[in-house]
Design an enzyme around this catalytic site. Sequence first.
Site, PDB file in Angstrom:
ATOM      1  N   GLU A 199      -9.119   0.267  24.189  1.00  0.00           N
ATOM      2  CA  GLU A 199      -9.719   0.143  25.518  1.00  0.00           C
ATOM      3  C   GLU A 199      -9.169  -1.042  26.303  1.00  0.00           C
ATOM      4  OE1 GLU A 199     -12.485  -2.210  22.767  1.00  0.00           O
ATOM      5  OE2 GLU A 199     -11.063  -0.532  22.671  1.00  0.00           O
ATOM      6  N   ASP A 257     -10.297  -5.548  29.369  1.00  0.00           N
ATOM      7  CA  ASP A 257     -10.954  -4.857  28.263  1.00  0.00           C
ATOM      8  C   ASP A 257     -12.258  -4.242  28.765  1.00  0.00           C
ATOM      9  OD1 ASP A 257     -10.973  -4.749  25.049  1.00  0.00           O
ATOM     10  OD2 ASP A 257     -13.014  -5.004  25.801  1.00  0.00           O
ATOM     11  N   HIS A 288     -16.751  10.514  21.735  1.00  0.00           N
ATOM     12  CA  HIS A 288     -15.364  10.118  21.978  1.00  0.00           C
ATOM     13  C   HIS A 288     -14.725  10.865  23.156  1.00  0.00           C
ATOM     14  CE1 HIS A 288     -14.767   7.401  18.569  1.00  0.00           C
ATOM     15  NE2 HIS A 288     -15.590   8.195  17.902  1.00  0.00           N
ATOM     16  N   ASN A 347     -18.749   4.809  23.047  1.00  0.00           N
ATOM     17  CA  ASN A 347     -18.328   5.954  22.238  1.00  0.00           C
ATOM     18  C   ASN A 347     -19.448   6.407  21.306  1.00  0.00           C
ATOM     19  OD1 ASN A 347     -15.753   6.580  23.147  1.00  0.00           O
ATOM     20  ND2 ASN A 347     -14.738   5.163  21.750  1.00  0.00           N
ATOM     21  N   ASP A 377     -12.883   9.090  26.226  1.00  0.00           N
ATOM     22  CA  ASP A 377     -11.563   9.383  26.792  1.00  0.00           C
ATOM     23  C   ASP A 377     -11.640   9.531  28.315  1.00  0.00           C
ATOM     24  OD1 ASP A 377     -10.450   9.324  24.296  1.00  0.00           O
ATOM     25  OD2 ASP A 377     -10.311  11.507  24.066  1.00  0.00           O
TER      26      ASP A 377
END
Length: 312
Positions: free
Chosen positions: A226, A183, A196, A191, A200
């Site tokens: 994630e 994780d 965002h 973010n 990505d």
Amino acid sequence: MNILVADDDPISLLITQMALQRLGHECQTAVDGARAWEAFKASAPEVVISDWIMPGMTGLELCRRIRGRTPEGYTYFVMVTGQGSLEEILEGMSAGADDYLVKPLDPDDLEARLIPAARVTSLHRRLASQQSELKQLNDELTAIARRDPLTKLGNRRALGEDLTLLEARVARYGHRYCMALLDVDHFKAYNDTYGHLAGDDVLQAVAAELEAEARAGDGLYRYGGEEFLCIFPEQSLEQGTKAVERMRRGLEGLAIPHAANRRGVLTLSAGLAMLEPEQGGLVWVLEQADQALYRAKRQGRNRIEQATARVA
């Protein structure tokens, strides 16, 4: 076209061969059915012109053997008969012949028979090519359907199918798999801070780092958001931990800025468990890996925890 002529009569064989060569075709010959069969297997001609009556193997049997094979493409079979009676013609067609000729062969008649032969073989080549293209397209679509569009790792569909297969291998053959849940630390904060689109980009960078450190046989999947899942075939918990540690160090070494992380760079945490015969089932193993991941986060993040033992 590439044409095989089978005839035990040398004069008839020579006449047919010369006529075909004058028409611009490649021609090979066989003096009986058995040799014609071997020549067919070796070269897979587009057309076979075979006499009906031959020693060892008749033209009828040769035709049946050719039709019994399923090679790529199609072989157009012309049966040569002595009288061309309706009974013989029907028997030959039932065996798989496409057309017939009556001895003595007439060159013009032979040329006329080869016109539909060229059309049929050309059509089968196009169909075979289209089928090959369709199969390739289907394979590509299947691969796309199993791949996460952002990270290009396996998606949940691929994971579900693969885990079912792995669980069966464990039960039947006694295989074992080390499984790791990873994780990205403080990803929501990343973010919120960077946006965002940047998030990505980070997930793509993490996936690339996992692939760079994984072995050829390891399974890598985007588990959700994630989170990532790594499967290490035939690896112990200790061996899997070393592999994940390389991934952890590799990501930290990229030094991707992360202001919300106390280390100032992007990091990840991981939890590992074993899928093996003497342990619980798949659901149990995933729960154990998830609990280990939770401990890693609770104890400061950017670390690895095992389901049965703590790893610094």
